[in-house]
Design an enzyme around this catalytic site. Structure first.
Site: not given
Ligand code: G16
Length: 560
Positions: A117-118, A288, A290, A292-293, A389
């Site tokens: 992801s990010h 981000d 992938d 989704d953000r 998302k």
């Molecule tokens: C993921 C989850 C999100 C979550 C985020 C942060 O996002 O899909 O639902 O809000 O992580 O999680 P944490 O606070 O546990 O780091 P992504 O975009 O990283 O897949």
């Protein structure tokens, strides 16, 4: 066609394959260990049990380093496990929202998403593997727990060593192999097409195109992540944006250009600076790794918090064709997300849900048709069109609303705050702290919050005093399947509605990341700076948690 044979490869388990908030995320070098990736993928198939035979599975990722090697293993393991077909993005690339869409429109058994992801990419950074179910959403806790349990006991994985994957996913087309006497199909697809068609169904592209050509000047930053090709197809080819002026960093790079592909004020600073410097830009947006953000900025880099973005979209859904057609069910946000959308739900008479952090908790509500729109403070916004998302969806929603209201981003926010009041929100991240200190801090804080006498206590800073109404560790009962998620974050709710939340992140790949969330509702002074308004609460949070003593940190790594 040559007949291929599967074999069983003896292996020994790893004890650290527990998926976090969204899949297993580790350093690339961890995934590169002998049998590490193979063990985890086989554990996914083992957890699926009899669903695997004759299944169809979507496979795609965000283009980060190690993607192709991981896909090669997945193909050989899937073939040996009697999967009948894999649908794979060209060169292995599919954004996370697009994987969700493909699973749903092809009615597949599920999908494997290859992303951290990010988190940064490259040989010294992160990789990730996540399983999404047949509804297109991230696997719920019971499935990820099962995968983890099986990964601790695994003794062998199935493999087709002679299946040649070299060059297989570079070209769009269908290849059929004979494995153990059965057909095994690899279909390589255009990574973008299905998703573009979905967006065209949801939004009125004609109206958005008029806005973009007005000219309403946009700057869309793909941060060298997966969205580059989606942005070029949608914003440039479909909506007529200028490839030189309106989009940036669209080339997908294995290491995201050496940056954190995380759309916030810290890591998307180059977008913030450009939109500030060039006042002809009316809207800036970033995604981000992938896809989704999302982060939304107005003119002069006016920042829209994700919590406000969710509330504004909720308040204006009538101008988006998808919601006109399908109606609007409930709204939801994750617990740490500021409560702006709560007030919109109340005014519109919609059902409202507060869930733990993690998009997976929205899936059941959407499948039960009780939830249309949801979001998280972590720059996630989306709807029931898919079960992830969706960054590009969020920007298109904003453009549709701007076109409909004929107002600037800042005007829309000011109008919203005048109607509903404003939730000032900030999040402080202390990344990669030493695990023990962070865990001790949480344990000490929890015993304080839940001790008798905590409720009613007063805390003061900078002339402001807050009285505790509730102190707890958030737990959630899923309204649909009644499953319980415990230990989802320490909460301190004050009598005036302000909140402090403390959590340990579940997406880091090393150490512990402490997150402090601060939310305060005001009915006036909307133009004040969020950091100024929230300073007393931040001071109280730091003192209450003794964060510096436990973690040794005197400043956060990131403030959003
Ligand atoms: C993921 C989850 C999100 C979550 C985020 C942060 O996002 O899909 O639902 O809000 O992580 O999680 P944490 O606070 O546990 O780091 P992504 O975009 O990283 O897949």
């Amino acid at each position: 066609m040559a007949e291929l044979k599967s074999i069983s490869v003896p292996t020994t388990p790893f004890d650290d394959q527990k998926p976090g908030t969204s899949g297993l995320r580790k350093k690339v070098k961890v995934f590169q260990q002998n049998h590490y990736t193979e063990n985890f993928v086989q554990s996914i198939f083992n957890a699926l049990g009899c669903k695997v035979k004759n299944s169809v599975i979507v496979v795609g990722g965000d283009g980060r380093y190690y993607l192709k090697e991981a896909i090669s293993h997945i193909i050989k393991i899937a073939a040996a496990n009697q999967v009948s077909k894999l649908i794979i993005g060209q060169n292995g690339i599919i954004s996370t929202p697009a994987v969700s869409s493909l699973i749903r429109s092809n009615k597949t058994t599920g999908g494997i998403v290859l992303t951290a992801s990010h988190n940064p990419g490259g040989i010294n950074n992160d990789f990730g593997i996540k399983y999404n179910c047949e509804n297109g959403g991230p696997a719920p806790d019971n499935v990820t727990n099962e995968i983890f349990e099986l990964s601790k006991k695994i003794k062998e994985f199935k493999y087709v060593p002679d299946l040649k994957t070299c060059g297989l996913i570079e070209t769009i087309g269908v290849t059929t192999f004979k494995v153990d006497g059965r057909d095994f199909v690899v279909e390589v697809i255009d990574s973008v097409e299905n998703y573009v068609n979905l967006m065209k169904d949801i939004f009125d592209f004609g109206k958005i195109k008029k806005l973009v050509n007005q000219p309403f000047n946009i700057l869309i930053d793909s941060m060298h992540g997966v969205t580059g090709r989606y942005v070029e197809r949608i914003f440039v080819e479909e909506l007529g944006a200028d490839v030189n002026k309106n989009v940036t960093h669209t080339e997908t790079l294995e290491d995201f250009g050496g940056e954190h592909p995380d759309p916030n004020l810290t890591y998307a600073k180059s977008l913030v600076d450009k939109v500030k410097a060039d006042t002809s830009y009316d809207l800036g947006a970033a995604f981000d790794g992938d896809g989704d953000r999302n982060m939304i900025l107005g003119k002069n880099a006016f920042f829209v918090t994700p919590s406000d973005s969710l509330a504004v979209i909720a308040n204006n859904l009538e101008c988006i064709p998808y919601f006109k057609k399908n109606g609007v069910k409930g709204f939801a946000r994750s617990m740490p997300t500021a409560g702006a959308v709560d007030r919109v739900a109340q005014k519109l008479g919609k059902e409202f849900f507060e869930t733990p952090t993690g998009w997976k908790y929205f899936g059941n509500l959407m499948d039960a048709e009780r939830l249309s729109l949801c979001g998280e403070e972590s720059f996630g916004t989306g709807s029931d069109h898919i079960r992830e998302k969706d960054g590009i969806w969020a920007v298109l929603a904003w453009l549709q609303i701007i076109e409909h209201k004929n107002m600037s981003v800042e005007e829309i926010l000011n109008e919203h705050w005048c109607q509903y009041g404003r939730n000032f929100f900030t999040r402080y991240d202390y990344e990669e702290c030493e695990g023990k200190g962070a865990n001790d801090m949480m344990a000490t804080l929890e015993s304080m919050l839940t001790s008798s006498g905590f409720v009613g206590r007063e805390f003061s800073s900078l002339g402001k005093t807050y009285k505790v109404k509730v102190g707890d560790n958030f737990s959630y009962v899923d309204p649909i399947d009644k499953s319980v998620a415990k230990n989802q974050g320490l909460r301190v709710l004050f009598e005036d509605g302000s909140r402090l939340v403390f959590r340990l992140s579940g997406t880091g790949s090393s150490g512990a990341t402490v997150r402090l969330y601060v939310d305060s509702y005001e009915q006036s002074n909307f133009k004040n700076d969020a950091q100024d308004i929230l300073k007393p609460l931040v001071n109280i949070a730091l003192e209450m948690s003794q964060l510096q003593k436990f973690t040794g940190r005197d400043a956060p790594t990131v403030i959003t």
